[in-house]
Design an enzyme around this catalytic site. Structure first.
Site, short mmCIF file in Angstrom:
data_model
loop_
_atom_site.label_atom_id
_atom_site.label_comp_id
_atom_site.label_asym_id
_atom_site.label_seq_id
_atom_site.Cartn_x
_atom_site.Cartn_y
_atom_site.Cartn_z
N HIS A 101 0.35 -0.19 -46.80
CA HIS A 101 0.01 -0.30 -45.38
C HIS A 101 -1.01 0.75 -44.96
CE1 HIS A 101 3.45 2.53 -45.53
NE2 HIS A 101 2.88 3.11 -44.50
N HIS A 127 -3.23 10.50 -43.26
CA HIS A 127 -3.44 9.09 -43.52
C HIS A 127 -4.28 8.50 -42.39
CE1 HIS A 127 0.31 9.04 -41.06
NE2 HIS A 127 -0.25 7.98 -40.52
N HIS A 129 -5.59 5.00 -39.92
CA HIS A 129 -5.31 3.70 -39.31
C HIS A 129 -6.62 3.10 -38.81
CE1 HIS A 129 -0.85 4.08 -39.08
NE2 HIS A 129 -1.13 5.37 -39.03
N HIS A 146 -4.50 10.61 -38.96
CA HIS A 146 -3.29 11.32 -38.57
C HIS A 146 -3.03 12.45 -39.55
CE1 HIS A 146 -1.49 7.65 -36.23
NE2 HIS A 146 -2.50 8.24 -35.61
N THR A 216 4.34 6.04 -35.58
CA THR A 216 3.80 4.71 -35.28
C THR A 216 4.12 3.71 -36.38
OG1 THR A 216 1.65 5.24 -36.27
CG2 THR A 216 1.93 5.72 -33.91
N THR A 217 4.95 4.11 -37.32
CA THR A 217 5.48 3.21 -38.35
C THR A 217 6.99 3.35 -38.35
OG1 THR A 217 5.26 4.93 -40.03
CG2 THR A 217 3.44 3.36 -39.83
#
Length: 279
Positions: A101, A127, A129, A146, A216-217
């Protein structure tokens, strides 16, 4: 009596250890990419995260302090007392991982930290997004980095850095190009990348938004201290595409939809001329 007291003490210590371990586990992002995705039409999509694991991921559905949010001039309180971000970043060996993801860069040594209100958070991983998860005055950007920091007890603070597509490549991502190519087509692939220097992320430390939110996951853990940098940096289209290859649902996106603000305080640490209708 002494024996009973000892047993009570041992039981208390074990209970504390279990609770602490559970809290730390809940504050971690899910690594198994097959458990959820970002496809709005899928049963594993964002609107269903809280139903996939009702006991563990219930906050994804019922939480009142969820992220990301829109950072709007209409609701933001402008302040100047938060000060310059107290960051102490230093080089560390790192491992790049395709989590399906997203792409995660995990730092091996605890050499970098962020201090907020006297609490020291260690930089654990970075990571990306795409598109951005947070928006500013309703505007969504092309990429969001992030930087995830944690204390030994499991408290989490995340710095979000926004990017828009331009001609100037992001220098930090540029250093990882060869390694990103090597793992881009294989979910679960890991690659040691040697020493990386998080200082090369080089974001503005003075003007930033601050609010309390969530991961947010899944498990969408709350009470996360969020810092979103106001400055929008540049990244090339090619760099974004290389990161997008990792997203397993082939939607080329890994951004969670915006969440309700629910009257939370959002501050903007800002020095400068009055803000106009856009930030």
């Amino acid at each position: 009596m002494a024996k009973l007291s000892s047993l009570v003490l041992i039981f208390g210590l074990l209970t504390t250890l279990v609770l602490l371990t559970s809290y730390q586990a809940m504050s971690q992002e899910v690594e198994d990419e097959s458990e959820f995705n970002y496809d709005e039409e899928s049963e594993k999509g964002p609107q269903h995260w809280g139903d996939i694991k009702p006991n563990e991921w219930f906050l994804c559905k019922n939480g009142t302090m969820q992220s990301p949010i829109d950072l709007s001039n209409k609701t933001v309180k402008i302040v100047s007392n938060l000060g310059v971000l107290q960051i102490n970043y230093n080089p560390s060996n790192a491992t790049l991982k395709n989590r399906g993801h997203d792409i995660k860069l995990e730092l091996i040594a605890n050499t970098s930290s962020l201090q907020i209100n006297g609490t020291r958070y260690i930089l654990k991983q970075l990571h990306w997004h795409s598109p951005s998860e947070h928006t500013i005055n309703g505007k969504r950007f092309d990429l969001e980095l992030h930087l995830v920091h944690q204390t030994p007890s499991g408290k989490t603070a995340v710095i979000g850095v926004l990017y828009k597509t331009g001609l100037i490549p992001d220098p930090f991502l540029a250093l990882l190009t060869k390694d990103l190519v090597a793992i881009s087509n294989s979910t679960g692939a890991e690659r040691a990348v040697g020493v990386v220097d998080p200082r090369l992320t080089n974001f503005n430390r003075i003007h930033y938004y601050r609010y309390m939110g969530s991961l947010t996951t899944p498990a969408c853990t709350q009470n996360i201290t969020w810092t979103v940098v106001k400055e929008v940096k540049s990244v090339t289209k090619e760099q974004i595409e290389l990161l997008q290859v990792a997203v397993h649902d082939e939607s080329n996106t890994n951004a969670r939809p915006l969440q309700p603000l629910n009257n939370r305080l959002v501050q903007l640490n800002y020095f400068g001329p009055a803000l106009g209708p856009t930030a």
